[in-house]
Design an enzyme around this catalytic site. Structure first.
Site, PDB file in Angstrom:
ATOM      1  N   PRO A 131      26.841 -22.248  -4.879  1.00  0.00           N
ATOM      2  CA  PRO A 131      27.453 -22.776  -6.102  1.00  0.00           C
ATOM      3  C   PRO A 131      28.482 -21.841  -6.728  1.00  0.00           C
ATOM      4  O   PRO A 131      29.308 -22.276  -7.537  1.00  0.00           O
ATOM      5  CB  PRO A 131      26.257 -22.974  -7.040  1.00  0.00           C
ATOM      6  CG  PRO A 131      25.251 -21.971  -6.567  1.00  0.00           C
ATOM      7  CD  PRO A 131      25.424 -21.896  -5.083  1.00  0.00           C
ATOM      8  N   GLU A 158      22.100 -13.091   4.093  1.00  0.00           N
ATOM      9  CA  GLU A 158      23.090 -14.121   3.725  1.00  0.00           C
ATOM     10  C   GLU A 158      24.409 -13.878   4.456  1.00  0.00           C
ATOM     11  O   GLU A 158      25.083 -14.817   4.870  1.00  0.00           O
ATOM     12  CB  GLU A 158      23.307 -14.128   2.205  1.00  0.00           C
ATOM     13  CG  GLU A 158      24.242 -15.222   1.729  1.00  0.00           C
ATOM     14  CD  GLU A 158      24.280 -15.351   0.211  1.00  0.00           C
ATOM     15  OE1 GLU A 158      23.532 -16.180  -0.330  1.00  0.00           O
ATOM     16  OE2 GLU A 158      25.049 -14.598  -0.422  1.00  0.00           O
TER      17      GLU A 158
END
Ligand code: 5GW
Ligand code: MN
Length: 350
Positions: free
Chosen positions: A230, A299
């Site tokens: 996001p 990540e």
């Protein structure tokens, strides 16, 4: 006359030789590219080539009596992109019919696993995560939630619907986030190898410091599934926090990268997630041996993996929002979001 046709034959032979050399050269350079990319994949088995993917995606059967709104081919979401350049769907509210999808997947009798890590003080997030999963995550389907924790006695007793189960696995405590993070991929890999092979079709790996607010269901199923982060989805790729040092196996060069994906949610078919976990773990460990830790640990490795191995379905930021961010207009529903946390209170202070 005889001499002339002899020359023609020679020219043809020479041309054929030239074509042969060109073809061989091309083939070699193609192989070079491929084997370079395969450096990302551990050599000892399990590579894309010998992984048999049995897909539920291939044949979608709908019940013949289902009534639903006529789909339009000219009207739909125009404020967002709903397909990637490699033609994977990007899932936004308004792009799918949940009743239709559920009726297709109900007939397939699938089981969905979810993994969640709750090590140390992160156990405090587990109750909310599990209770909201009961309300929104694959409601009506067989769901097995695997909790990895060093505090099994503190796992909350959450009442689960029929067909849904909670499995608790003990892991050693760790004060270093790097260790927890590194072991996440390893534990996902071995869980798939040792426990899930025969009873689970799809798996999602989720952060525990989050909760469900809206439907997360069959629309999210796919071979390899990634969630758009996001925080960066309106930015130029030069702003994405990829690992930028070529020495790391998570390296993404300037001018490369499609989207920035979340480490806090990913999934797909069991075999696909197994290959992802195995590859990220091995790259992570090889980096560590050389004293390199990628910018955002796993990540970063996940983002490198998804750059080479394109996700077959991309979930919009509806699937992992952040509670501290106000909702942007293109986000019509927040399905799952990270809670605001007090870092000083929950993280081991090392
Ligand atoms: C995280 C950061 C520093 C030190 C420890 C942790 C930590 C992460 C932990 O002590 N216990 C733990 O279970 N985790 C797991 O890793 C949780 O499932 C957590 O959701 C996940 C990722 O860590 P987060 O959520 O703190 O990372 P961000 O990027 O979402 O803030
Ligand atoms: Mn998180």
């Amino acid at each position: 006359m005889h001499l002339w046709s002899g020359k023609v034959v020679t020219v043809i032979l020479l041309l054929a030789l030239l074509l042969g050399v060109l073809y061989y050269y091309n083939f070699q350079s193609y192989r070079l590219v491929v084997s370079f990319e395969q450096d990302q994949i551990p050599p000892e088995g399990g590579s894309a080539a010998n992984t048999v993917i049995t897909s539920h995606e291939l044949h979608l059967v709908a019940p013949n009596n289902l009534q639903y709104k006529q789909p339009s081919i000219v009207q739909g979401r125009t404020d967002v992109v709903t397909v990637t350049p490699w033609l994977a769907p990007v899932v936004w509210e308004g792009t799918f019919n949940p009743v239709l999808l559920d009726s297709i997947y109900t007939q397939k009798n699938i089981t969905i696993a979810a993994t969640v890590f709750a090590v140390g003080k992160y156990i405090m997030f587990l109750k909310n995560f599990l209770e909201t999963a009961e309300q929104h995550f694959f409601v009506g389907f067989k769901v097995h939630i695997y909790v990895f924790t060093d505090r099994p006695e503190e796992v909350p007793k959450v009442k689960m619907a029929a067909g849904r189960q909670l499995m608790v696995h003990s892991v050693p405590s760790s004060r270093r986030w790097q260790e927890i993070s590194a072991r996440r991929m390893e534990l996902i890999q071995t869980l798939i190898e040792e426990k899930l092979q025969n009873d689970v079709d799809y798996i999602f790996c989720l952060d525990v410091d989050s909760k469900f607010h809206g439907r997360w269901g069959t629309e999210s199923l796919g071979g390899l599934v990634a969630v758009i982060h996001p925080g960066y989805y309106r930015d130029d790729r030069s702003k994405f926090p990829y690992e930028r040092r070529p020495a790391s196996r998570a390296y993404v060069a300037p001018g490369q990268g499609d989207f920035y994906y979340c480490g806090g949610a990913f999934g797909g078919l069991l075999q696909e997630v197994h290959l992802l976990a195995k590859t990220c773990r091995s790259n992570f460990e090889a980096d560590a041996k050389e004293g390199i830790e990628a910018a955002w640990q796993e990540e970063s490795h996940l983002n490198r993996y998804m750059w080479i191995n394109k996700p077959s379905k991309v979930l919009s930021p509806e699937y992992l929002w952040q509670d501290f961010k106000s909702r942007n207009p293109e986000v019509h529903i927040i399905r799952f979001s990270g809670v605001v946390k007090n870092y000083a209170e929950i993280r081991p202070n090392v």
